[in-house]
Design an enzyme around this catalytic site. Structure first.
Site, short mmCIF file in Angstrom:
data_model
loop_
_atom_site.label_atom_id
_atom_site.label_comp_id
_atom_site.label_asym_id
_atom_site.label_seq_id
_atom_site.Cartn_x
_atom_site.Cartn_y
_atom_site.Cartn_z
N TYR A 1 0.93 -1.09 -0.04
CA TYR A 1 0.00 -0.08 0.08
C TYR A 1 0.89 1.17 -0.04
CZ TYR A 1 -4.43 -2.43 0.06
OH TYR A 1 -5.39 -3.18 -0.28
N ASN B 1 -13.19 2.90 -6.53
CA ASN B 1 -11.78 3.29 -6.64
C ASN B 1 -11.19 4.04 -5.29
OD1 ASN B 1 -11.80 2.46 -9.08
ND2 ASN B 1 -11.82 4.53 -9.98
N VAL B 2 -10.18 3.56 -4.79
CA VAL B 2 -10.00 3.93 -3.15
C VAL B 2 -8.90 5.32 -3.65
CG1 VAL B 2 -9.90 1.73 -2.13
CG2 VAL B 2 -7.81 2.44 -3.24
N HIS C 1 -15.39 0.99 -1.63
CA HIS C 1 -14.21 0.37 -1.06
C HIS C 1 -13.28 1.02 -0.22
CE1 HIS C 1 -15.18 -2.75 -4.62
NE2 HIS C 1 -16.11 -2.87 -3.71
N GLY D 1 -15.21 1.58 -16.77
CA GLY D 1 -13.62 1.32 -16.22
C GLY D 1 -13.77 0.08 -15.25
N THR D 2 -15.06 -0.95 -15.14
CA THR D 2 -15.01 -1.88 -14.13
C THR D 2 -15.40 -2.98 -14.87
OG1 THR D 2 -15.95 -2.70 -12.43
CG2 THR D 2 -17.42 -1.18 -13.52
N SER D 3 -14.67 -3.95 -14.42
CA SER D 3 -14.82 -5.54 -14.86
C SER D 3 -16.37 -6.05 -14.45
CB SER D 3 -13.61 -6.57 -14.44
OG SER D 3 -13.72 -6.34 -13.17
N ASN E 1 -15.86 0.84 -21.54
CA ASN E 1 -14.87 -0.06 -21.15
C ASN E 1 -14.03 -0.25 -22.46
OD1 ASN E 1 -13.32 -2.28 -20.03
ND2 ASN E 1 -14.85 -2.38 -18.61
C1 BJW Z 1 -10.70 0.79 -18.86
C2 BJW Z 1 -9.51 1.47 -19.10
C3 BJW Z 1 -9.45 2.83 -19.85
C4 BJW Z 1 -8.79 -0.42 -18.50
N1 BJW Z 1 -11.11 3.25 -19.81
N2 BJW Z 1 -11.63 1.23 -19.00
C5 BJW Z 1 -21.56 -12.74 -4.30
C6 BJW Z 1 -21.03 -13.80 -5.20
C7 BJW Z 1 -19.77 -14.54 -5.32
C8 BJW Z 1 -18.86 -13.52 -4.33
C9 BJW Z 1 -19.46 -12.53 -3.43
C10 BJW Z 1 -20.75 -11.97 -3.43
N3 BJW Z 1 -20.66 -11.32 -2.57
C11 BJW Z 1 -19.57 -11.04 -2.16
C12 BJW Z 1 -18.68 -11.93 -2.76
C13 BJW Z 1 -17.29 -11.94 -2.21
C14 BJW Z 1 -16.57 -10.76 -2.99
C15 BJW Z 1 -16.61 -10.94 -4.33
O1 BJW Z 1 -17.29 -10.11 -5.11
N4 BJW Z 1 -15.68 -11.85 -5.09
C16 BJW Z 1 -15.80 -11.75 -6.55
C17 BJW Z 1 -14.34 -11.67 -7.13
C18 BJW Z 1 -16.15 -13.25 -6.85
N5 BJW Z 1 -16.80 -9.57 -2.42
C19 BJW Z 1 -16.38 -9.26 -1.20
O2 BJW Z 1 -15.83 -9.92 -0.38
C20 BJW Z 1 -17.04 -7.92 -0.83
N6 BJW Z 1 -17.36 -7.73 0.58
C21 BJW Z 1 -18.61 -8.41 0.63
O3 BJW Z 1 -19.48 -8.69 -0.09
O4 BJW Z 1 -18.97 -8.44 2.09
C22 BJW Z 1 -20.06 -9.37 2.43
C23 BJW Z 1 -19.83 -10.86 2.12
C24 BJW Z 1 -18.62 -11.48 2.07
C25 BJW Z 1 -18.28 -12.73 1.56
C26 BJW Z 1 -19.27 -13.51 0.83
C27 BJW Z 1 -20.55 -12.87 0.73
C28 BJW Z 1 -20.68 -11.53 1.33
C29 BJW Z 1 -15.58 -6.68 -0.71
C30 BJW Z 1 -15.13 -6.56 -1.96
C31 BJW Z 1 -13.82 -5.75 -1.89
C32 BJW Z 1 -13.17 -5.41 -2.97
N7 BJW Z 1 -11.62 -5.02 -2.71
C33 BJW Z 1 -10.84 -4.46 -3.87
C34 BJW Z 1 -9.43 -4.11 -3.00
C35 BJW Z 1 -9.78 -2.63 -2.45
C36 BJW Z 1 -8.43 -2.02 -2.05
C37 BJW Z 1 -7.59 -1.86 -2.90
O5 BJW Z 1 -7.70 -1.06 -3.98
O6 BJW Z 1 -6.23 -2.17 -2.74
O7 BJW Z 1 -11.42 -3.56 -4.45
S1 BJW Z 1 -10.45 -5.85 -5.23
C38 BJW Z 1 -10.38 -4.80 -6.20
O8 BJW Z 1 -11.67 -5.11 -7.45
C39 BJW Z 1 -10.72 -3.41 -5.79
C40 BJW Z 1 -11.64 -2.87 -6.89
O9 BJW Z 1 -12.33 -1.77 -6.52
C41 BJW Z 1 -12.64 -4.15 -7.33
C42 BJW Z 1 -13.33 -3.86 -8.55
O10 BJW Z 1 -12.35 -3.85 -9.58
P1 BJW Z 1 -12.62 -3.05 -10.72
O11 BJW Z 1 -12.85 -1.64 -10.21
O12 BJW Z 1 -13.79 -3.48 -11.69
O13 BJW Z 1 -11.27 -3.01 -11.65
P2 BJW Z 1 -10.86 -4.33 -12.76
O14 BJW Z 1 -9.37 -4.13 -12.66
O15 BJW Z 1 -11.43 -5.35 -12.22
O16 BJW Z 1 -11.49 -3.69 -14.07
C43 BJW Z 1 -10.92 -2.49 -14.85
C44 BJW Z 1 -11.83 -2.64 -15.92
O17 BJW Z 1 -11.33 -1.33 -16.53
C45 BJW Z 1 -11.40 -3.65 -16.83
O18 BJW Z 1 -12.51 -4.40 -17.44
C46 BJW Z 1 -10.75 -2.91 -18.09
O19 BJW Z 1 -11.06 -3.38 -19.40
C47 BJW Z 1 -11.10 -1.60 -17.89
N8 BJW Z 1 -10.17 -0.53 -18.58
N9 BJW Z 1 -8.33 0.76 -18.86
C48 BJW Z 1 -12.03 2.34 -19.69
N10 BJW Z 1 -8.72 3.40 -19.90
#
Ligand code: BJW
Length: 236
Positions: free
Chosen positions: A66, A97-98, A114, A183-185, A209
């Site tokens: 971090y 985003n953080v 987040h 920009g989210t997957s 995206n």
């Molecule tokens: C562009 C570009 C450009 C590139 N222009 N585009 C239901 C079902 C199954 C599992 C779960 C569920 N509910 C909860 C879960 C568990 C889990 C989860 O979802 N897991 C899945 C992966 C399966 N969720 C959690 O644990 C959450 N908590 C929760 O729900 O608590 C209750 C619970 C727990 C457990 C079970 C059930 C309930 C918490 C989630 C926390 C996520 N934390 C992170 C790290 C944050 C801190 C840090 O930054 O260090 O958050 S992980 C990471 O992923 C970060 C992001 O915010 C998050 C999302 O990612 P994002 O933003 O979508 O980024 P990318 O990289 O994935 O995508 C980027 C996109 O941009 C791509 O598509 C590119 O193509 C595109 N791109 N350049 C436009 N220029």
């Protein structure tokens, strides 16, 4: 596609944005997933970096990771996409985003699902928290109140999202007439579930995206392109 989206954006009275790491990619911040070989989860195991268990097992490694990301963010600037979003004053912004780049671009109302990398809090939740100097982030240190480790105020896998942020985001997505998803997957829940929620509540959904995502099935318009190039055209 752009023309269709421009019409939807212009007609919207209660627009909401939902963003992910791709929004900040053109500011030099790495995404987590996607095709980019530099993506964070291509180089690091999320289970070793972004879970409470990882922090408990190796707080030094997580704190160092971090600290590196905080220094990168300290050098980064908002890009054209942040500025375009901020220019639409009536738009509420929900972000995964953080970083603080939307705020630095002038956005008024930002919900951080987040958490924020700009703060630390006590890992034992004794209540102590503090702002971080991003250019000179603190090393691993004990909480001055209770002596447990301080940790970044971000939401890791398996942790609940901040209640007020999640409630605010759900309310915004139920009540909006346009959800602009950037920009989210759309793979992490509950954030990803906000997209079908808005759609079911009859909002129009526009996706921007660089690649197709699962969320495409909820989109009225899906634009494949860089946020920094597309959003100024949509919102300018
Ligand atoms: C562009 C570009 C450009 C590139 N222009 N585009 C239901 C079902 C199954 C599992 C779960 C569920 N509910 C909860 C879960 C568990 C889990 C989860 O979802 N897991 C899945 C992966 C399966 N969720 C959690 O644990 C959450 N908590 C929760 O729900 O608590 C209750 C619970 C727990 C457990 C079970 C059930 C309930 C918490 C989630 C926390 C996520 N934390 C992170 C790290 C944050 C801190 C840090 O930054 O260090 O958050 S992980 C990471 O992923 C970060 C992001 O915010 C998050 C999302 O990612 P994002 O933003 O979508 O980024 P990318 O990289 O994935 O995508 C980027 C996109 O941009 C791509 O598509 C590119 O193509 C595109 N791109 N350049 C436009 N220029």
């Amino acid at each position: 596609m752009i023309d269709d989206a421009v019409k939807l954006v212009r007609l919207a009275r209660r627009p909401v944005s939902l963003s992910g790491a791709g929004l900040s990619a053109e500011s030099g911040l790495e995404t987590f997933r996607g095709r980019d070989p530099e993506a964070l989860w291509s180089k690091h195991d999320p289970l070793q970096m972004a879970t409470p268990e990882a922090f408990e097992a190796n707080p030094q490694q997580v704190t160092d990771w971090y600290a590196w990301r905080r220094k990168v963010l300290a050098q980064a600037e908002p890009n054209a996409a942040h500025r375009a979003l901020a220019s639409r004053e009536s738009m509420l912004h929900v972000t995964q985003n953080v970083d603080d780049l939307l705020e630095r671009a002038g956005a008024r109302e930002v919900i951080h699902l987040h958490g924020t990398i700009g703060r630390n809090h006590c890992a034992a939740n004794c209540g102590h928290e503090e702002a971080i100097d991003m250019a000179d982030p603190p090393p691993l240190a004990p909480c001055p109140t209770c002596g447990k480790w301080m940790r970044p105020s971000v939401v890791w896998f398996g942790e609940s999202l901040p209640e007020a942020a999640l409630e605010g985001a759900i309310e915004a997505c139920v009540e909006c007439d346009l959800l602009l998803v950037i920009g989210t997957s759309a793979t992490v829940n509950p954030a990803a579930s906000l997209i079908p929620l808005a759609k079911e509540a009859s909002a129009r959904v526009v996706l921007v995206n660089t690649e197709e995502t699962e969320a495409g099935r909820f989109a009225d318009v899906e634009i494949i392109g860089k946020a920094g190039e597309v959003l100024p055209k949509l919102l300018g």
